[in-house]
Design an enzyme around this catalytic site. Structure first.
Site, PDB file in Angstrom:
ATOM      1  N   TYR C 169     -40.955  25.029   2.583  1.00  0.00           N
ATOM      2  CA  TYR C 169     -41.210  23.986   1.587  1.00  0.00           C
ATOM      3  C   TYR C 169     -40.950  24.510   0.180  1.00  0.00           C
ATOM      4  O   TYR C 169     -41.826  25.109  -0.441  1.00  0.00           O
ATOM      5  CB  TYR C 169     -42.678  23.542   1.667  1.00  0.00           C
ATOM      6  CG  TYR C 169     -43.042  22.683   2.851  1.00  0.00           C
ATOM      7  CD1 TYR C 169     -42.102  22.327   3.808  1.00  0.00           C
ATOM      8  CD2 TYR C 169     -44.345  22.221   3.021  1.00  0.00           C
ATOM      9  CE1 TYR C 169     -42.439  21.535   4.891  1.00  0.00           C
ATOM     10  CE2 TYR C 169     -44.694  21.422   4.101  1.00  0.00           C
ATOM     11  CZ  TYR C 169     -43.731  21.086   5.029  1.00  0.00           C
ATOM     12  OH  TYR C 169     -44.087  20.305   6.100  1.00  0.00           O
ATOM     13  N   LYS C 202     -39.048  23.872  10.153  1.00  0.00           N
ATOM     14  CA  LYS C 202     -39.598  22.611   9.687  1.00  0.00           C
ATOM     15  C   LYS C 202     -39.318  22.449   8.209  1.00  0.00           C
ATOM     16  O   LYS C 202     -39.732  23.274   7.389  1.00  0.00           O
ATOM     17  CB  LYS C 202     -41.106  22.590   9.924  1.00  0.00           C
ATOM     18  CG  LYS C 202     -41.736  21.283   9.490  1.00  0.00           C
ATOM     19  CD  LYS C 202     -43.244  21.347   9.454  1.00  0.00           C
ATOM     20  CE  LYS C 202     -43.788  20.046   8.872  1.00  0.00           C
ATOM     21  NZ  LYS C 202     -45.155  20.190   8.352  1.00  0.00           N
TER      22      LYS C 202
END
Lengths: 302, 302, 302, 302, 302
Positions: C169, C202
């Site tokens: 992220y 992810k």
């Protein structure tokens, strides 16, 4: 082993036979072997100042073998260098010269007053060294970290039977530039190295300046007018002479100044010189001639 | 093994047969095998600059297999990459190409001049690598930390029989932008890598700028007008040629410039090129043709 | 094992049979078992945002069993959570659902852009997990520390036969707020995770914004107008599809938006969704209905 | 073991029989043994606030034996203290009272919001403890470091069969002073402790203040007018009551206030009190009488 | 062993027979052997203040043997020093005098309020020491680090059967200069050392100043007018006399002041003196006469 060397070793109490054995390898080596005096050739300037500033004046010295051979041919006591250069001659010169693996180094571009650890005790064992070497900067903001590094390395060296040589160079923090070479500071630096368990203590030759206000009283009645007396005081600070003291020669300079340094060290009871740039930054013949004379000075022949 | 390679390996003293064996795997590999010259394909730009900036110009290169295959088909000496890409072809190309696991990497968004350790010696062993790779930034505020990281990794690699390749790229701290490529700086960077025990030293091709005031005197009498002479000086600084020197090609550029670099490296006595973007940012056919010509240059056929 | 899953596993080269076995546990689990698609239920919001903000809207979700049961009843592929919640159902649901122990977490009051390590690989082994999970914040001032943490944990997980899932992220440092979701940034984030050895990556679904000036050229000729094309690019950046990519759903939103996300992921070749708040912040029946439809989308039945 | 205690232990999934055994030692101890309720005597104030501020009002309490004896005579569930005081009665009171070794402590002169680790799991094992104790300060700048410390200690305690008690006291960073006791903050603090694997969670009794803007919506429909309801919410946040919650009494105050606290804890479903200054800063007779009444309250006899 | 010493040892609960054995070596040594009183000779001033400031006034004291011999000839209880000086007499004086290896030291040029670790428990074992020594600076910004260092060393010493002596010297942070010697501060410092598991606690003799506003109430009803009463309070703070308390003499001063200190320590129930500069900065004969009188004071003969 000569009685002189035996007497020196006997002062190393609480020290294993293996470490004493390695100290004796140095003290019995070369032309000063057995005299209790020693000359160590250190070549860490390539790392500290860069190769060209160190070796361009005598290009043969770019080759690590040059220094090994110089130490052998001059009959010196030991050769000290960081991992790379030491390794580069480890096989060719195995058994010919006791070596000291310098375990930390700074460089010309350092932005803090500190050094980086560049080698290990395992490296020293693997390369057949007699001792490890380590620099501390008493006075620097990082001195506690440096002390804790050498603490761990000294313990590991001891367990491996290697001796420990500490370069104790006051710098940084609140010390003035003059103070770095002050007598009180140099004596304190030697004591700190001894306190940390150094077997051989390397400091600079001190001036008669007294840096610390709190120390003025302790020095006011002494006579510090000659270098020999100042050397004797550094010896005194090194557990009353229970530790081996060698003194660095500093930047390259005239041979007369080099010889005078050695006579001062000798007359003050110091054990010898650790002399780098003054050797390899001269042509090999001149360096050998100079080292020959230094040996004679330490043998009281000059 | 050819006498040329044997002569190179013999210069690695204090080095285990296992490490020498891995160096010989690289030196005996591919079309330059046995010549003492080598070309390494490095693909760390995906991590350092991001995938699109690295591979969009030649989308086949998004696939890690592309690079393995290119190295194999071009007959190169070794392939170097970080953990992820290296692992991604580890089974398909096992035994076909010596690999170098690059153990640290920076990225485009780094806010400090440093790199993160991204792999381990255990990974290198597990993936069958011949060597580990590591970047240091001499001059940077973090250089002491980087040195202490490679010190530990080099020791562990040595114990595992792997060779060590150091990318020595001066940056940061008080160095000027021009200084990063200066001759004195490049020679010092090479010496530092050698001092840290690197078996293969990777630096950039230096300009004739002299960055350090203190080093001007050491360079003032030399002739540094050609790249070949500057390469020869970097070789000299690398323990008088006792270490393998490869030079990076930098950003993608015209093939003529690439060929000139190789000729300069060859003529200065350098061991070869480590050339990434100039290969995989070209169409595969062009890259193979260019590499073919580079091989010929190093074989003195061009 | 289906040929589809076998083909995915075959792309994990240099990876132990044990790790592949754990990846197959996830890929063969539940209603998407064998399709190469997967839906993971992550419940780290209790730690990241606090329990009331996460669960007050659906108080049954305060109980960690709720999430295990939801994952089982919906036929999902895996359940991911930090130590406490995972442990709280470890016995009741042993063998019913592959679990991923999330090893680091931030919280609402953090004063740095970083996460704390809250669990260990030993915990994951003890709890019978199939994988470890770890968040990195590319761009953050602490990214190098985070990378070095996951480097060590990934190595340890690999040695224990567990797979590694990285939440990548981008945040902090010089990245703009828009940049966090930019296409170039998201592709780079996926590449970084792959480069660090992640088996499952992810990331967030990217916008068509290009954040990095240096990357504009690389994107200027592409068509990034649809989410599916952007997903396909993230796949490309993940070693040309050699790694499993899942995409997060973000904050709770309408079901149509959730379904559209899944269709985009599917159409772009992504492997699936990791969907937390959009499930447990809905009444259980609604959540099950929504997950049923998501399964059908991934099976190309909707 | 009573069914009540068995039911509590059964909620500790993924937890070894040894840890459950130590939890049962606490839950089956003293006058509340078997009820699922507990009163813990903590004496870390000597370290945290200094001896005179803690004990001068009742000088017998300077002696560490005083506290052991008080806990025994009052029929309490466990005694918690840092290394020194716990060790000082370890032999005299061995087997008479489950002990919790508090592994970190702050002090009155701390210049950062943090604690120092003062003991080890090995110490806890050596002293026969049932559990380790550790304070975290959610919200503080150092919270990630504190979490990583307890993470490692919890894992080590688990391996040694000891239970883990976490004191979760929000402080510092962006939290307001009122916020430290806010309901949302207290519930989050309890959740964080549970998330970190605490077996027993110690928090303060919360006010009805809501600190976090983002959490207002989650609380707006609830009735938080009574302490019992707020205690019930903290229980809810502790994995829907799957963890043991005890609440601290705070500074010395009137007995009626102490009794009211206990009734609120009991009525909200909390497991008990951890009560230090309110015991040892009273004369022993008064303290015993007060503790007798607290026991009765928890037994629903008052 | 005398009943007095046995009674002291019995208070060390949770402590191994080996540690108690080493405490008894100290308590049964010399002219105060068996009385429960002790005089320790500490020589860390060479490291802390430099050799000349410490020893120039009595140059024989530059020799580490001087101090060992002084301790033996005066019939003292133990000799404490850092690694270097202790090692320097380890063989000559083996078995003649219990030794305490001081494991950390500061120096005159320190730029932070902290100490460097200079020795290890392994060193203490190797040198046959009875105990390790360690200084903490409660109040200093680094106190948490210092506590965590002694925590680890104390645990290791305990495992090696060595006792732990803590020098607890409040300094730095928010403490005023007067506060360093305040009664409340000194009592807290002693408590902290006891809390950390010290077997012997060394503090300074306190003034009647109360430093902490929060502690005023706790002291307002006491009579602190005499040093003996203040010593008794420090004893009280040391687990109600369960730990051995020794007090430092401070800088060199007149013998009458030294004797008065000892009488105050004795009358307040303290266990003895740790007295360095007041011994070795006097001529040996004067020091021996002074120590003879101190012994008599502690034996209630003066």
């Amino acid at each position: 082993m000569t009685p002189t060397v035996k007497a020196i070793l006997d002062k190393y109490e609480g020290t294993s036979a293996a470490v004493k054995g390695n100290l004796s390898r140095i003290l019995m080596q070369g032309r000063l072997g057995g005299t209790g005096k020693l000359i160590i050739l250190p070549v860490d300037q390539g790392f500290e100042h860069g190769p060209a500033r160190s070796f361009a004046v005598n290009p043969a010295a770019y080759d690590p073998h040059y220094h090994y051979q110089l130490a052998v041919d001059a009959g010196l006591s030991a050769y000290a260098a960081p991992l790379g250069p030491l390794e580069a001659g480890a096989d060719s010169f195995a058994g010919q010269m006791p070596t000291i693996l310098k375990l930390n180094s700074s460089n010309s571009w350092a932005t803090t007053i500190d050094q980086a650890v560049t080698g290990s005790v395992k490296d020293a064992v693997r390369l057949g060294c007699a001792a490890i070497g380590f620099t501390i900067y008493p006075g620097a903001d990082k001195i506690f970290d440096m002390i804790e590094e050498i603490r761990a390395l000294r313990e590991e060296a001891e367990a491996a039977g290697l001796a420990t040589v500490i370069w104790s160079y006051p710098r940084g923090g609140d010390l003035s530039k003059d103070g770095e070479l002050a007598l009180d500071v140099g004596a304190y630096a030697a004591y700190m190295a001894a306190g940390l368990g150094a077997h051989i203590i390397k400091t600079k030759l001190p001036t008669d300046h007294i840096e610390q206000k709190d120390a003025v009283a302790a020095y006011k009645d002494g006579d510090w007018s000659t270098m020999a007396k100042r050397v004797a005081h550094v010896r005194q600070a090194s557990f009353a002479g229970r530790r081996i003291n060698v003194f660095s020669g500093g930047a390259a300079k005239g041979t007369d100044a080099v010889y005078q340094d050695a006579r001062d060290i000798r007359d003050g009871g110091g054990n010898g010189s650790i002399i780098g740039r003054n050797t390899f930054q001269r042509p090999r013949d001149e360096a050998l001639a100079m080292l020959d004379k230094l040996v004679k000075i330490y043998k009281n022949e000059e």
